[in-house]
Design a protein around this motif. Structure first.
Motif, PDB file in Angstrom:
ATOM      1  N   LEU A 144      42.260 -35.123  57.334  1.00  0.00           N
ATOM      2  CA  LEU A 144      44.003 -35.997  57.386  1.00  0.00           C
ATOM      3  C   LEU A 144      44.721 -34.618  58.552  1.00  0.00           C
ATOM      4  N   LEU A 145      44.141 -33.672  58.435  1.00  0.00           N
ATOM      5  CA  LEU A 145      44.258 -32.230  58.542  1.00  0.00           C
ATOM      6  C   LEU A 145      43.854 -32.629  60.241  1.00  0.00           C
ATOM      7  N   LEU A 146      42.574 -33.171  60.856  1.00  0.00           N
ATOM      8  CA  LEU A 146      42.104 -32.952  61.776  1.00  0.00           C
ATOM      9  C   LEU A 146      42.427 -33.808  62.886  1.00  0.00           C
ATOM     10  N   GLU A 147      43.096 -34.390  62.060  1.00  0.00           N
ATOM     11  CA  GLU A 147      43.690 -36.210  62.640  1.00  0.00           C
ATOM     12  C   GLU A 147      45.159 -36.269  62.729  1.00  0.00           C
ATOM     13  N   VAL A 149      46.637 -33.092  63.557  1.00  0.00           N
ATOM     14  CA  VAL A 149      46.898 -32.246  64.521  1.00  0.00           C
ATOM     15  C   VAL A 149      45.441 -31.774  65.432  1.00  0.00           C
ATOM     16  N   PRO A 150      45.461 -32.475  66.167  1.00  0.00           N
ATOM     17  CA  PRO A 150      44.022 -33.178  66.700  1.00  0.00           C
ATOM     18  C   PRO A 150      43.889 -31.862  68.064  1.00  0.00           C
ATOM     19  N   SER A 151      44.790 -30.426  68.208  1.00  0.00           N
ATOM     20  CA  SER A 151      44.387 -29.752  68.988  1.00  0.00           C
ATOM     21  C   SER A 151      43.671 -28.630  68.023  1.00  0.00           C
ATOM     22  N   LEU A 152      42.841 -29.730  66.576  1.00  0.00           N
ATOM     23  CA  LEU A 152      42.575 -28.149  66.221  1.00  0.00           C
ATOM     24  C   LEU A 152      40.730 -28.699  65.627  1.00  0.00           C
ATOM     25  N   GLN A 153      40.397 -30.009  66.406  1.00  0.00           N
ATOM     26  CA  GLN A 153      39.445 -30.282  66.394  1.00  0.00           C
ATOM     27  C   GLN A 153      38.737 -29.816  67.480  1.00  0.00           C
ATOM     28  N   ARG A 154      39.956 -28.955  68.437  1.00  0.00           N
ATOM     29  CA  ARG A 154      38.231 -28.130  69.225  1.00  0.00           C
ATOM     30  C   ARG A 154      37.245 -27.289  69.201  1.00  0.00           C
ATOM     31  N   GLY A 155      38.916 -26.618  67.750  1.00  0.00           N
ATOM     32  CA  GLY A 155      38.409 -25.469  67.357  1.00  0.00           C
ATOM     33  C   GLY A 155      37.467 -25.803  66.142  1.00  0.00           C
TER      34      GLY A 155
END
Length: 249
Positions: A144-147, A149-155
């Motif tokens: 849910l966090l990654l969904e 806050v999409p900017s974290l997916q590249r991290g």
């Protein structure tokens, strides 16, 4: 005949409010009173730690729809409080990240992942980067966090390439296996976003990563004589958003 007056009863150290069909407790209620409050709640009521955190309350219990209305009503104010608590560090986060800190579903592993990817430690999180997800419920909160806050997916993709870093090896391995974990979870628990469920296959996969971390920690303890708790976080894996201030020391 005694003329002593009875000692005045001390004022209660808690108060209770009612909103949207929910009971909100502020302060410290005696255990007996708390148990009576719980016994009087409906079987359909939920004790919700995230909404309590948003309201600055000790506990909130109520129906799912009432809790959802409270969350919607309080999100903007909670985001303002998060920005005030973080100070200059809030400039390193995009609005979605601030919203998740204010109103997202959180647990130790999702807070660890957030801190790992952003370099910003939430005020209410006191764990370490050893806080791996233990089961599908905790992985759900990380997803849910990654969904949200999409900017974290590249991290997360950068994290998967850090297997040579001894402090990140287990998280990196978990990030590398993320697609497989998600596919297994979607197969076992397709409604994971909004309905209760189980995913024993995911639990078994996550146990493997936790065992690796345990073995690594034991080895490090043997070599160094002792572990330092909590372990420091490395440099954040997501750059600051455009126009944000430089990294803080």
């Amino acid at each position: 005949m005694s003329t002593r007056k009875p000692a005045p009863e001390s004022a209660p150290s808690y108060r209770i409010a009612q909103r949207e069909g929910c009971t909100i407790l502020y302060g410290h209620m005696p255990l007996g009173a708390w148990l009576r409050l719980l016994r009087g709640a409906s079987d359909m009521h939920v004790l919700h730690a995230d909404v309590a955190r948003m309201l600055g309350a000790t506990a909130v219990i109520g129906p799912a729809d009432g809790l959802a209305r409270l969350r919607a009503q309080e999100t903007a104010a909670a985001m303002g409080r998060v920005r005030a608590q973080l100070g200059r560090a809030a400039r390193r986060l995009d609005p979605e990240a601030v919203r998740w800190l204010a109103a997202g579903e959180q647990g130790l592993s999702s807070l660890a992942l957030f801190t790992l990817l952003t370099g910003v430690r939430p005020r209410h999180y006191g764990g370490s980067n050893l806080d791996l997800p233990r089961d599908a419920q905790e992985l759900r909160r990380c997803r849910l966090l990654l969904e949200q806050v999409p900017s974290l997916q590249r991290g997360l993709l950068r994290l998967a390439r850090r297997v040579s870093d001894p402090e990140l090896v287990t998280w990196a391995a978990l990030a590398e296996a993320w697609p497989d974990l998600c596919r297994q979870m979607d197969h076992e628990w397709p409604w994971w976003r909004d309905q209760p469920g189980r995913a024993p296959g995911v639990d078994a996969m996550l146990e493997c990563f936790r065992q690796v971390e345990t073995d690594r920690a034991v080895l490090q303890s043997t070599r160094m004589g002792a572990l330092s708790w909590p372990m420091p976080y490395p440099e954040p894996l997501v750059p600051p958003r455009h126009g944000a201030s430089h990294w803080l020391g």
